[in-house]
Design a protein around this motif. Structure first.
Motif, short mmCIF file in Angstrom:
data_model
loop_
_atom_site.label_atom_id
_atom_site.label_comp_id
_atom_site.label_asym_id
_atom_site.label_seq_id
_atom_site.Cartn_x
_atom_site.Cartn_y
_atom_site.Cartn_z
N LEU A 195 0.83 -1.21 0.00
CA LEU A 195 0.00 0.00 0.00
C LEU A 195 0.87 1.26 0.00
O LEU A 195 0.58 2.22 -0.73
CB LEU A 195 -0.94 0.00 1.20
CG LEU A 195 -2.00 -1.10 1.23
CD1 LEU A 195 -2.76 -1.06 2.55
CD2 LEU A 195 -2.94 -0.97 0.06
N ALA A 196 1.92 1.24 0.77
CA ALA A 196 2.83 2.40 0.82
C ALA A 196 3.51 2.63 -0.52
O ALA A 196 3.66 3.78 -0.96
CB ALA A 196 3.87 2.21 1.92
N ALA A 197 3.90 1.57 -1.19
CA ALA A 197 4.57 1.70 -2.49
C ALA A 197 3.63 2.27 -3.54
O ALA A 197 4.01 3.13 -4.34
CB ALA A 197 5.11 0.34 -2.94
N VAL A 198 2.39 1.82 -3.55
CA VAL A 198 1.42 2.33 -4.52
C VAL A 198 1.09 3.79 -4.21
O VAL A 198 0.99 4.63 -5.12
CB VAL A 198 0.14 1.47 -4.56
CG1 VAL A 198 -0.89 2.07 -5.50
CG2 VAL A 198 0.48 0.05 -5.00
N ALA A 199 0.96 4.11 -2.93
CA ALA A 199 0.70 5.51 -2.54
C ALA A 199 1.86 6.40 -2.97
O ALA A 199 1.65 7.53 -3.45
CB ALA A 199 0.47 5.61 -1.04
N ALA A 200 3.08 5.91 -2.83
CA ALA A 200 4.25 6.68 -3.26
C ALA A 200 4.23 6.92 -4.76
O ALA A 200 4.55 8.01 -5.23
CB ALA A 200 5.54 5.96 -2.85
N ARG A 201 3.83 5.89 -5.52
CA ARG A 201 3.72 6.07 -6.98
C ARG A 201 2.69 7.14 -7.31
O ARG A 201 2.90 7.95 -8.20
CB ARG A 201 3.31 4.76 -7.65
CG ARG A 201 4.43 3.86 -7.90
CD ARG A 201 3.99 2.78 -8.87
NE ARG A 201 4.96 1.71 -8.85
CZ ARG A 201 4.80 0.57 -9.47
NH1 ARG A 201 3.71 0.34 -10.15
NH2 ARG A 201 5.73 -0.35 -9.42
N ALA A 202 1.57 7.11 -6.60
CA ALA A 202 0.53 8.13 -6.84
C ALA A 202 1.08 9.53 -6.54
O ALA A 202 0.83 10.47 -7.31
CB ALA A 202 -0.70 7.84 -6.00
N ASP A 203 1.82 9.65 -5.46
CA ASP A 203 2.41 10.95 -5.11
C ASP A 203 3.41 11.41 -6.17
O ASP A 203 3.41 12.58 -6.55
CB ASP A 203 3.09 10.88 -3.75
CG ASP A 203 2.11 10.74 -2.60
OD1 ASP A 203 0.91 11.03 -2.79
OD2 ASP A 203 2.55 10.33 -1.51
#
Length: 101
Positions: free
Chosen positions: A46-54
């Motif tokens: 979840l953190a990795a996908v959120a970082a991609r979104a950011d």
């Protein structure tokens, strides 16, 4: 578990399409489903996908700044912003060293 994992997959697709808001909504849904199922090992994903979104959102902002600078005739500022946008988009995309969640 499957619906949370599916939400993560759809969030990755949303990031790739530039739908940052949709990606964040899907991530919130996945996080809620994982929490209710007491699955904690998905937190790094979840953190990795959120970082991609950011990174994607930052890239879009930098690209808008580059376009505005170019319109104003500020070539140096446009190049700097375009370089930042390219770096952000590269960080948001899988492959070329980016870790795939």
């Amino acid at each position: 578990f499957a619906s949370g994992d599916q939400a993560v997959e759809h969030a990755l697709e949303a990031v790739a399409k530039g739908d940052i808001s949709g990606a964040r909504t899907l991530l919130a849904r996945a996080e809620k489903e994982f929490a209710s199922a007491r699955i904690r090992d998905r937190a790094p994903v979840l953190a990795a996908v959120a970082a991609r979104a950011d990174h994607r959102a930052n890239g879009e902002e930098a690209l808008a700044l580059a376009e505005a600078a170019l319109t104003d005739g500020e070539v140096g500022a446009a190049r700097g912003a375009a370089d930042k946008a390219a770096a952000c988009f590269a960080s948001a995309s899988p492959g070329d060293g980016a870790e795939d969640p």
